[in-house]
Motif scaffolding. Structure first.
Motif, PDB file in Angstrom:
ATOM      1  N   LYS A  20      14.871  31.982  22.129  1.00 53.70           N
ATOM      2  CA  LYS A  20      15.944  32.986  22.127  1.00 53.70           C
ATOM      3  C   LYS A  20      15.747  34.006  23.259  1.00 53.70           C
ATOM      4  CE  LYS A  20      18.312  31.982  18.260  1.00 53.70           C
ATOM      5  NZ  LYS A  20      18.018  30.544  18.358  1.00 53.70           N
ATOM      6  N   ARG A  21      14.933  33.671  24.238  1.00 54.23           N
ATOM      7  CA  ARG A  21      14.645  34.645  25.293  1.00 54.23           C
ATOM      8  C   ARG A  21      15.832  34.793  26.221  1.00 54.23           C
ATOM      9  NH1 ARG A  21       9.974  32.209  23.929  1.00 54.23           N
ATOM     10  NH2 ARG A  21       8.477  33.667  23.070  1.00 54.23           N
ATOM     11  N   SER A  22      15.883  35.971  26.879  1.00 54.87           N
ATOM     12  CA  SER A  22      17.100  36.285  27.618  1.00 54.87           C
ATOM     13  C   SER A  22      16.958  36.035  29.113  1.00 54.87           C
ATOM     14  CB  SER A  22      17.419  37.758  27.367  1.00 54.87           C
ATOM     15  OG  SER A  22      18.434  38.160  28.249  1.00 54.87           O
ATOM     16  N   THR A  23      18.038  35.519  29.688  1.00 50.67           N
ATOM     17  CA  THR A  23      18.112  35.341  31.141  1.00 50.67           C
ATOM     18  C   THR A  23      18.457  36.651  31.841  1.00 50.67           C
ATOM     19  OG1 THR A  23      20.472  34.891  30.952  1.00 50.67           O
ATOM     20  CG2 THR A  23      19.002  32.975  30.924  1.00 50.67           C
ATOM     21  N   GLY A  24      18.865  37.663  31.052  1.00 56.60           N
ATOM     22  CA  GLY A  24      19.331  38.934  31.625  1.00 56.60           C
ATOM     23  C   GLY A  24      20.802  38.896  32.010  1.00 56.60           C
ATOM     24  N   LEU A  25      21.439  37.733  31.909  1.00 56.60           N
ATOM     25  CA  LEU A  25      22.842  37.655  32.350  1.00 56.60           C
ATOM     26  C   LEU A  25      23.771  38.434  31.412  1.00 56.60           C
ATOM     27  CD1 LEU A  25      22.833  33.954  33.574  1.00 56.60           C
ATOM     28  CD2 LEU A  25      23.173  35.982  35.013  1.00 56.60           C
ATOM     29  N   ASP A  26      23.305  38.692  30.168  1.00 56.57           N
ATOM     30  CA  ASP A  26      24.117  39.530  29.266  1.00 56.57           C
ATOM     31  C   ASP A  26      24.214  40.964  29.782  1.00 56.57           C
ATOM     32  OD1 ASP A  26      24.620  37.483  27.606  1.00 56.57           O
ATOM     33  OD2 ASP A  26      23.108  38.023  26.101  1.00 56.57           O
ATOM     34  N   ASP A  27      23.316  41.347  30.670  1.00 59.63           N
ATOM     35  CA  ASP A  27      23.352  42.715  31.229  1.00 59.63           C
ATOM     36  C   ASP A  27      24.384  42.854  32.353  1.00 59.63           C
ATOM     37  OD1 ASP A  27      21.231  43.457  29.604  1.00 59.63           O
ATOM     38  OD2 ASP A  27      19.717  42.968  31.123  1.00 59.63           O
ATOM     39  N   ILE A  28      24.990  41.745  32.741  1.00 54.69           N
ATOM     40  CA  ILE A  28      25.908  41.780  33.890  1.00 54.69           C
ATOM     41  C   ILE A  28      27.339  41.805  33.376  1.00 54.69           C
ATOM     42  CG2 ILE A  28      26.562  40.612  36.058  1.00 54.69           C
ATOM     43  CD1 ILE A  28      23.498  41.318  35.759  1.00 54.69           C
ATOM     44  N   GLN A  29      28.114  42.750  33.867  1.00 55.50           N
ATOM     45  CA  GLN A  29      29.524  42.809  33.473  1.00 55.50           C
ATOM     46  C   GLN A  29      30.415  42.793  34.698  1.00 55.50           C
ATOM     47  OE1 GLN A  29      29.741  46.090  30.618  1.00 55.50           O
ATOM     48  NE2 GLN A  29      31.723  45.206  30.035  1.00 55.50           N
ATOM     49  N   PHE A  30      31.492  42.029  34.614  1.00 49.84           N
ATOM     50  CA  PHE A  30      32.485  42.047  35.686  1.00 49.84           C
ATOM     51  C   PHE A  30      33.353  43.286  35.533  1.00 49.84           C
ATOM     52  CE2 PHE A  30      31.845  37.348  35.422  1.00 49.84           C
ATOM     53  CZ  PHE A  30      31.403  37.177  36.722  1.00 49.84           C
ATOM     54  N   VAL A  31      33.892  43.744  36.645  1.00 50.75           N
ATOM     55  CA  VAL A  31      34.837  44.861  36.613  1.00 50.75           C
ATOM     56  C   VAL A  31      36.236  44.238  36.634  1.00 50.75           C
ATOM     57  CG1 VAL A  31      35.626  46.928  37.815  1.00 50.75           C
ATOM     58  CG2 VAL A  31      33.181  46.304  37.848  1.00 50.75           C
ATOM     59  N   HIS A  32      36.991  44.507  35.582  1.00 53.68           N
ATOM     60  CA  HIS A  32      38.300  43.853  35.437  1.00 53.68           C
ATOM     61  C   HIS A  32      39.232  44.186  36.598  1.00 53.68           C
ATOM     62  CE1 HIS A  32      41.923  42.254  33.924  1.00 53.68           C
ATOM     63  NE2 HIS A  32      42.492  43.443  33.764  1.00 53.68           N
ATOM     64  N   ASN A  33      39.955  43.158  37.030  1.00 56.22           N
ATOM     65  CA  ASN A  33      40.905  43.289  38.132  1.00 56.22           C
ATOM     66  C   ASN A  33      42.301  42.994  37.566  1.00 56.22           C
ATOM     67  OD1 ASN A  33      42.560  42.797  40.313  1.00 56.22           O
ATOM     68  ND2 ASN A  33      41.254  41.250  41.268  1.00 56.22           N
ATOM     69  N   SER A  34      43.185  43.982  37.557  1.00 52.84           N
ATOM     70  CA  SER A  34      44.506  43.777  36.935  1.00 52.84           C
ATOM     71  C   SER A  34      45.501  43.089  37.863  1.00 52.84           C
ATOM     72  CB  SER A  34      45.099  45.122  36.496  1.00 52.84           C
ATOM     73  OG  SER A  34      44.223  45.775  35.642  1.00 52.84           O
ATOM     74  N   ILE A  35      45.187  43.007  39.156  1.00 54.10           N
ATOM     75  CA  ILE A  35      46.154  42.418  40.098  1.00 54.10           C
ATOM     76  C   ILE A  35      45.497  41.293  40.918  1.00 54.10           C
ATOM     77  CG2 ILE A  35      47.950  43.001  41.797  1.00 54.10           C
ATOM     78  CD1 ILE A  35      47.449  45.949  41.122  1.00 54.10           C
ATOM     79  N   PRO A  36      45.128  40.192  40.261  1.00 53.51           N
ATOM     80  CA  PRO A  36      44.552  39.086  41.048  1.00 53.51           C
ATOM     81  C   PRO A  36      45.690  38.355  41.769  1.00 53.51           C
ATOM     82  CG  PRO A  36      44.535  38.539  38.703  1.00 53.51           C
ATOM     83  CD  PRO A  36      45.213  39.869  38.821  1.00 53.51           C
ATOM     84  N   ASP A  37      45.714  38.445  43.066  1.00 53.11           N
ATOM     85  CA  ASP A  37      46.849  37.957  43.844  1.00 53.11           C
ATOM     86  C   ASP A  37      46.613  36.503  44.249  1.00 53.11           C
ATOM     87  OD1 ASP A  37      49.157  37.932  45.279  1.00 53.11           O
ATOM     88  OD2 ASP A  37      48.279  38.879  47.058  1.00 53.11           O
ATOM     89  N   LEU A  38      46.695  35.594  43.286  1.00 49.04           N
ATOM     90  CA  LEU A  38      46.453  34.185  43.586  1.00 49.04           C
ATOM     91  C   LEU A  38      47.029  33.316  42.482  1.00 49.04           C
ATOM     92  CD1 LEU A  38      44.171  33.555  41.347  1.00 49.04           C
ATOM     93  CD2 LEU A  38      42.567  34.196  43.089  1.00 49.04           C
ATOM     94  N   SER A  39      47.008  32.013  42.742  1.00 47.37           N
ATOM     95  CA  SER A  39      47.416  31.069  41.715  1.00 47.37           C
ATOM     96  C   SER A  39      46.197  30.188  41.417  1.00 47.37           C
ATOM     97  CB  SER A  39      48.594  30.280  42.284  1.00 47.37           C
ATOM     98  OG  SER A  39      48.555  28.974  41.853  1.00 47.37           O
ATOM     99  N   VAL A  40      46.028  29.803  40.166  1.00 45.65           N
ATOM    100  CA  VAL A  40      44.822  29.037  39.779  1.00 45.65           C
ATOM    101  C   VAL A  40      44.677  27.781  40.642  1.00 45.65           C
ATOM    102  CG1 VAL A  40      43.694  27.772  37.894  1.00 45.65           C
ATOM    103  CG2 VAL A  40      44.853  29.917  37.407  1.00 45.65           C
ATOM    104  N   ARG A  41      45.808  27.170  41.016  1.00 45.33           N
ATOM    105  CA  ARG A  41      45.703  25.921  41.785  1.00 45.33           C
ATOM    106  C   ARG A  41      45.144  26.138  43.202  1.00 45.33           C
ATOM    107  NH1 ARG A  41      51.571  26.323  41.995  1.00 45.33           N
ATOM    108  NH2 ARG A  41      51.988  27.177  44.053  1.00 45.33           N
ATOM    109  N   ASP A  42      45.110  27.388  43.664  1.00 47.77           N
ATOM    110  CA  ASP A  42      44.553  27.660  45.005  1.00 47.77           C
ATOM    111  C   ASP A  42      43.027  27.802  44.987  1.00 47.77           C
ATOM    112  OD1 ASP A  42      47.161  27.818  45.830  1.00 47.77           O
ATOM    113  OD2 ASP A  42      47.245  30.007  45.596  1.00 47.77           O
TER     114      ASP A  42
END
Ligand code: FNR
Length: 341
Positions: A20-42
Motif C-alpha cells: 500500500k506504499r505511495s508513489t507520491g502521485l496523489d500529492d499532484i493536482q492538475f489546475v483545472h482549465n475551463s477553456i481547452p481550445d481543442l477537439s479530442v480527435r486532434d
C-alpha cells in the motif's frame, strides 16, 4: 536457489504482494482549465525518448525471461500485447541467457512474435561491453536498458556484495554501442545526484523506477529467514524521483514504479516524463484476464489519457509536460528540502 527458481519466485511474489506504499502521485493536482481550445480527435500520444519514436507514451517495462517454459509463455503473451497495441517492450535481464544458452528462447520469442516492434534489451550494471553486445544481438534490440538494483542485491542472502566499478562499466557500454542506452532503477527511485553522475559519463535516457509499486526489498525479504525490514520503506517515491531526474535531464526521462491508471500516467508526464513504463500492473492483468485483457487495459488507459489531455487543453505529450501543477503533502516537502523545482 537456482536463477530459474528465483525468477519464478519473483513473479509469484510480484503478483501476490499487495503493497500500500505511495508513489507520491496523489500529492499532484492538475489546475483545472475551463477553456481547452481543442477537439479530442486532434490529440496525439506520440512521444520521443532520445532517438526512439513511440506511438504511445506507455511501454511494457522489464520483467521476465530465463525461467524456463513459464517465462517463455509470459514473454510470448506480453509480446502479443506489444504488437497489437504498438507498444515498446523491455525484456527481463538477459544475463540468464548469456550464462546459459538454453534460456535464449524465452527472450527470442519476443522478437519472433513482434518482428518490427521496439524491443529493449536488459542487463544489470555488472554487465561488460561484450555481454551488452550479446544481449542486443540476441533479439535485434532497438535499445539497451541497464538496471541498477543495489537494494535488491543487498536484501538477497545470495546477492552481490561488490559494487565497485559500476560507472566505468556503464561508460564503456554507452560509449561503444550503436543503440541508445537507458539507465533504470527497479523500484527504489533515482536521485538527481545519481542522474548527474550518469549524465557525466554519457547517459541521456533515465527511467526513474520509483518507489511505490513493485517492491523488490519486500519480495526478497519474503524469501529471507531474517528479513531486512528497514529496506521495505527504502526509496524515492516515483513523483519526487521524476522531478529529481528531470532537474538534471529534462529531455528524456521515463516514469515508472507503481503506475497503474491513466491519471498516474498523465501526472507523471505533467511532472516531466516523456514516457511511462508499466511492469507489475500489466503482469497482474495478464494473469487474471489474459492477453485480450491486457490489450483492453492498455486501450482504456490510452483513451482515458486522451480525455485527461482534452480537459487540460493539451494536444501533445510535449504540451502535457508543460501544464501547471500544485504539489502538496510529502512530495512538496521532499522537493522543498531537496531544493529542486
Ligand atoms: C521486474 N523488474 C525488472 N527490471 C529489470 O530491469 N530487469 C529485470 O529482470 C526485472 N525483473 C522483474 C521481474 C518482475 C516479476 C517484475 C514485476 C519487475 C522491475 C521492473 O522493470 C520495474 O522497474 C519495477 O517493477 C517497478 O515498476 P512497477 O512494477 O511498479 O510498474
Amino acid at each position: 536457489m537456482s536463477r530459474t527458481g528465483r525468477k519464478l519466485d519473483h513473479i509469484h511474489h510480484a503478483l501476490t504482494l499487495n503493497s500500500k506504499r505511495s508513489t507520491g502521485l496523489d500529492d499532484i493536482q492538475f489546475v483545472h482549465n475551463s477553456i481547452p481550445d481543442l477537439s479530442v480527435r486532434d490529440i496525439s500520444l506520440n512521444t520521443k525518448i532520445g532517438e526512439l519514436t513511440l506511438s504511445s507514451p506507455i511501454f511494457i517495462n522489464a520483467m521476465t525471461g530465463g525461467g524456463g517454459s513459464k517465462t517463455v509463455e509470459i514473454n510470448r503473451c506480453l509480446a502479443r500485447v506489444a504488437k497489437e497495441c504498438q507498444l515498446a517492450m523491455a525484456l527481463g535481464s538477459q544475463m540468464a541467457a548469456i550464462k546459459d544458452k538454453n534460456e535464449i528462447q524465452s527472450y527470442r520469442v519476443v522478437r519472433e512474435e513482434n518482428p518490427n516492434g521496439i524491443i529493449l534489451a536488459n542487463l544489470g550494471s555488472e554487465a561488460t561491453l561484450d555481454e551488452a553486445k550479446q544481449a542486443i544481438e540476441m533479439v535485434d534490440a532497438n535499445a539497451l536498458q541497464i538496471h541498477l538494483n543495489v537494494i535488491q542485491e543487498l536484501t538477497m542472502p545470495e546477492g552481490d556484495r561488490h559494487f565497485t566499478g559500476t560507472l566505468n562499466r556503464i561508460e564503456m557500454i554507452v560509449k561503444n554501442l550503436q543503440v541508445p542506452v537507458i539507465i533504470k532503477e527497479v523500484g527504489f527511485g533515482m536521485s538527481c545526484e545519481t542522474a548527474r553522475q550518469l549524465k557525466n559519463i554519457g547517459i541521456s535516457i533515465f527511467d526513474v523506477g520509483g518507489f511505490g509499486g513493485t517492491n523488490f526489498a519486500e519480495i526478497e525479504n519474503l524469501r529471507r529467514g531474517k528479513p531486512l525490514t528497514f529496506f521495505n520503506e527504502w526509496g524515492i517515491p516515483t513523483a519526487a524521483s521524476i522531478v529529481e531526474v528531470c532537474s538534471v535531464n529534462p529531455e528524456a526521462v521515463i516514469a515508472s514504479g507503481g503506475l497503474k491508471e491513466s491519471i498516474d500516467i498523465a501526472k507523471s508526464i505533467a511532472l516531466g516524463a516523456s514516457a511511462c513504463g508499466l511492469a507489475g500492473q500489466l503482469l497482474k492483468v495478464l494473469m487474471i484476464k489474459g492477453v485480450e485483457g491486457v490489450i483492453q487495459e492498455v486501450k482504456t488507459i490510452e483513451s482515458e489519457l486522451k480525455i485527461i489531455m482534452a480537459a487540460l487543453g493539451t494536444k501533445t505529450i510535449e504540451e502535457l509536460k508543460q501544464v501547471p501543477l500544485v504539489i502538496s503533502g510529502s512530495t512538496y516537502h521532499w522537493l522543498e528540502q531537496r531544493g529542486i523545482e
